[in-house]
Design a protein around this motif. Structure first.
Motif, PDB file in Angstrom:
ATOM      1  N   SER A 206      15.743  11.246   6.078  1.00 36.72           N
ATOM      2  CA  SER A 206      16.872  10.317   6.205  1.00 36.72           C
ATOM      3  C   SER A 206      16.806   9.188   5.194  1.00 36.72           C
ATOM      4  O   SER A 206      17.812   8.551   4.890  1.00 36.72           O
ATOM      5  CB  SER A 206      16.884   9.723   7.618  1.00 36.72           C
ATOM      6  N   GLY A 207      15.595   8.948   4.655  1.00 38.14           N
ATOM      7  CA  GLY A 207      15.418   7.852   3.702  1.00 38.14           C
ATOM      8  C   GLY A 207      15.370   6.488   4.357  1.00 38.14           C
ATOM      9  O   GLY A 207      15.313   5.467   3.675  1.00 38.14           O
ATOM     10  N   LYS A 208      15.335   6.461   5.701  1.00 36.81           N
ATOM     11  CA  LYS A 208      15.386   5.187   6.414  1.00 36.81           C
ATOM     12  C   LYS A 208      14.127   4.898   7.231  1.00 36.81           C
ATOM     13  O   LYS A 208      14.005   3.826   7.823  1.00 36.81           O
ATOM     14  CB  LYS A 208      16.595   5.173   7.343  1.00 36.81           C
ATOM     15  N   SER A 209      13.213   5.845   7.263  1.00 39.48           N
ATOM     16  CA  SER A 209      11.979   5.648   8.023  1.00 39.48           C
ATOM     17  C   SER A 209      10.842   6.415   7.349  1.00 39.48           C
ATOM     18  O   SER A 209      11.056   7.145   6.373  1.00 39.48           O
ATOM     19  CB  SER A 209      12.158   6.123   9.467  1.00 39.48           C
ATOM     20  N   ALA A 210       9.622   6.232   7.899  1.00 38.44           N
ATOM     21  CA  ALA A 210       8.455   6.900   7.323  1.00 38.44           C
ATOM     22  C   ALA A 210       7.629   7.544   8.431  1.00 38.44           C
ATOM     23  O   ALA A 210       7.694   7.144   9.596  1.00 38.44           O
ATOM     24  CB  ALA A 210       7.611   5.900   6.550  1.00 38.44           C
ATOM     25  N   TYR A 211       6.854   8.528   8.061  1.00 43.74           N
ATOM     26  CA  TYR A 211       5.997   9.225   9.030  1.00 43.74           C
ATOM     27  C   TYR A 211       4.654   9.515   8.358  1.00 43.74           C
ATOM     28  O   TYR A 211       4.560   9.627   7.129  1.00 43.74           O
ATOM     29  CB  TYR A 211       6.651  10.526   9.490  1.00 43.74           C
TER      30      TYR A 211
ATOM     31  N   TYR B 153       0.815  -1.210   0.000  1.00 38.48           N
ATOM     32  CA  TYR B 153       0.000   0.000   0.000  1.00 38.48           C
ATOM     33  C   TYR B 153       0.855   1.270   0.000  1.00 38.48           C
ATOM     34  O   TYR B 153       0.324   2.376  -0.104  1.00 38.48           O
ATOM     35  CB  TYR B 153      -0.911   0.034   1.236  1.00 38.48           C
ATOM     36  N   PHE B 154       2.180   1.086   0.101  1.00 32.67           N
ATOM     37  CA  PHE B 154       3.092   2.234   0.155  1.00 32.67           C
ATOM     38  C   PHE B 154       4.164   2.100  -0.941  1.00 32.67           C
ATOM     39  O   PHE B 154       5.361   2.033  -0.647  1.00 32.67           O
ATOM     40  CB  PHE B 154       3.737   2.318   1.535  1.00 32.67           C
ATOM     41  N   PRO B 155       3.741   2.070  -2.207  1.00 35.65           N
ATOM     42  CA  PRO B 155       4.691   1.852  -3.305  1.00 35.65           C
ATOM     43  C   PRO B 155       5.689   2.983  -3.497  1.00 35.65           C
ATOM     44  O   PRO B 155       6.706   2.795  -4.169  1.00 35.65           O
ATOM     45  CB  PRO B 155       3.779   1.701  -4.533  1.00 35.65           C
ATOM     46  N   ASP B 156       5.397   4.155  -2.910  1.00 40.89           N
ATOM     47  CA  ASP B 156       6.334   5.273  -3.032  1.00 40.89           C
ATOM     48  C   ASP B 156       7.517   5.143  -2.079  1.00 40.89           C
ATOM     49  O   ASP B 156       8.496   5.883  -2.206  1.00 40.89           O
ATOM     50  CB  ASP B 156       5.613   6.603  -2.752  1.00 40.89           C
ATOM     51  N   LEU B 157       7.431   4.221  -1.119  1.00 43.16           N
ATOM     52  CA  LEU B 157       8.511   4.033  -0.148  1.00 43.16           C
ATOM     53  C   LEU B 157       9.465   2.934  -0.603  1.00 43.16           C
ATOM     54  O   LEU B 157       9.049   1.998  -1.301  1.00 43.16           O
ATOM     55  CB  LEU B 157       7.935   3.634   1.215  1.00 43.16           C
TER      56      LEU B 157
ATOM     57  N   THR C  14      -1.271   9.280   4.574  1.00 44.26           N
ATOM     58  CA  THR C  14      -0.571   8.013   4.402  1.00 44.26           C
ATOM     59  C   THR C  14       0.880   8.191   4.872  1.00 44.26           C
ATOM     60  O   THR C  14       1.247   9.250   5.399  1.00 44.26           O
ATOM     61  CB  THR C  14      -0.620   7.557   2.932  1.00 44.26           C
ATOM     62  N   LEU C  15       1.699   7.185   4.661  1.00 39.28           N
ATOM     63  CA  LEU C  15       3.099   7.277   5.080  1.00 39.28           C
ATOM     64  C   LEU C  15       3.940   8.018   4.050  1.00 39.28           C
ATOM     65  O   LEU C  15       3.792   7.809   2.840  1.00 39.28           O
ATOM     66  CB  LEU C  15       3.673   5.874   5.293  1.00 39.28           C
ATOM     67  N   HIS C  16       4.824   8.861   4.542  1.00 44.26           N
ATOM     68  CA  HIS C  16       5.756   9.610   3.700  1.00 44.26           C
ATOM     69  C   HIS C  16       7.187   9.265   4.129  1.00 44.26           C
ATOM     70  O   HIS C  16       7.445   9.009   5.305  1.00 44.26           O
ATOM     71  CB  HIS C  16       5.519  11.111   3.836  1.00 44.26           C
ATOM     72  N   LEU C  17       8.076   9.324   3.170  1.00 45.34           N
ATOM     73  CA  LEU C  17       9.473   9.002   3.457  1.00 45.34           C
ATOM     74  C   LEU C  17      10.147  10.148   4.200  1.00 45.34           C
ATOM     75  O   LEU C  17      10.066  11.304   3.782  1.00 45.34           O
ATOM     76  CB  LEU C  17      10.218   8.701   2.155  1.00 45.34           C
ATOM     77  N   ALA C  18      10.806   9.817   5.293  1.00 45.61           N
ATOM     78  CA  ALA C  18      11.541  10.822   6.062  1.00 45.61           C
ATOM     79  C   ALA C  18      12.781  11.278   5.294  1.00 45.61           C
ATOM     80  O   ALA C  18      13.248  10.602   4.371  1.00 45.61           O
ATOM     81  CB  ALA C  18      11.948  10.236   7.416  1.00 45.61           C
TER      82      ALA C  18
END
Length: 298
Positions: free
Chosen positions: A282-287, A239-243, A276-280
């Motif tokens: 840092s590129g290592k987590s989502a918020y 559900y989070f293909p952008d991540l 929805t979730l967005h990439l932080a």
């Protein structure tokens, strides 16, 4: 003999009458056909050819600008009196005025400026045949209001072109929203680059099909005149293909359901936000975060 003669005359008269009626009916049909084609040609000729150029902007938010451009194009395309030439891949330049000088065409352009505390939106339209121009300019405190006002802005601009004046937001009325119901939202919709299709049902349920093949069940509710769409199926990294895949996998387990909040600006357009979730950075987590989205009826 008299009976025979009378019978012959009657048959001849009947035949002549039938031939005459058939001839008249053919002429009437031909006349109707000619009127139809003349009317159709007249309607087609009445459409003003309009060149829709790409947005000029100082904003780095390309996805939001693209979304806005798409909605303005759709609103303009729905107007019966105009035939659009899609030049969205070419941002407006003043040199186009000399390129189209004297031609029977309208040139349409949008400029959006990020003023930190508000967005300055300017619509321009040039009638190259009559050498006239109209402008609509408005300040919006958030991007959502730009989307909501798109139809009203175009209508006001075109009205100004006819009257020879320019308009600002202070002179325009607030956009009129469609009253939401499960009946008028039911159907198949499209929107967002990661989605293939969205199906909304009168029962208040539906499903979303992602381009990567994933499928999500959803629940619909109308609160006030807002449509709330909520994920009901279990969390899924797809559900989070952008991540990035590793981030999606670790974040999906604890992620809250994806939600959409929409207003209906016409019978075929839903505009609003997606949480929805967005990439932080840092590129290592989502918020969790929100983004502007548009769904259009297929």
């Amino acid at each position: 003999m008299k009976n025979g003669i009378c019978s012959g005359n009657s048959e001849s008269g009947l035949t002549a009458k039938m031939s005459n009626d058939f001839f008249l009916s053919k002429r009437f049909f031909s006349l109707l056909l000619c009127l139809f084609f003349l009317s159709a040609a007249s309607l087609w000729a009445a459409k003003r050819e309009t060149v829709f150029f790409g947005i000029t902007t100082d904003s780095s938010d390309t996805s939001t600008i693209s979304l806005t451009e798409k909605l303005f194009f759709k609103q303009f395309e729905a107007l019966d009196a105009y035939k659009l030439e899609d030049r969205r891949d070419t941002p407006w330049k003043d040199s186009f005025l000399s390129d189209y000088a004297g031609k029977d065409v309208l040139l349409f352009a949008i400029d959006i400026r990020d003023k930190n505390t508000f967005w300055l939106v300017t619509l321009n339209i040039h009638d190259m045949k009559n050498n006239t121009r109209a402008e609509f300019q408005a300040e919006y405190e958030d991007y959502y209001k730009i989307l909501m006002d798109s139809k009203n802005a175009i209508d006001t601009l075109l009205s100004s072109l006819k009257t020879g004046s320019s308009s600002s937001a202070a002179e325009t009325s607030a956009p009129v929203l469609v009253t939401l119901s499960m009946d008028n939202i039911a159907g198949t919709w499209s929107g967002e680059s990661v989605l293939d299709k969205i199906v909304l049902l009168k029962s208040g349920r539906g499903f979303v099909v992602f381009r990567n093949g994933a499928s999500m069940t959803i629940e619909l509710s109308i609160i006030g005149n807002q449509l709330l769409v909520t994920q009901t199926s279990s969390a899924n990294p797809s559900y989070f293909p952008d991540l990035p895949q590793n981030v999606a996998q670790s974040a999906a387990a604890s992620a809250k359901p994806i939600t959409w909040n929409f207003s209906m600006i016409d019978q075929n357009t839903l505009t609003g936000t997606k949480t929805t979730l967005h990439l932080a950075n840092s590129g290592k987590s989502a918020y969790p975060g929100t983004t502007q989205v548009i769904w259009t009826r297929q």
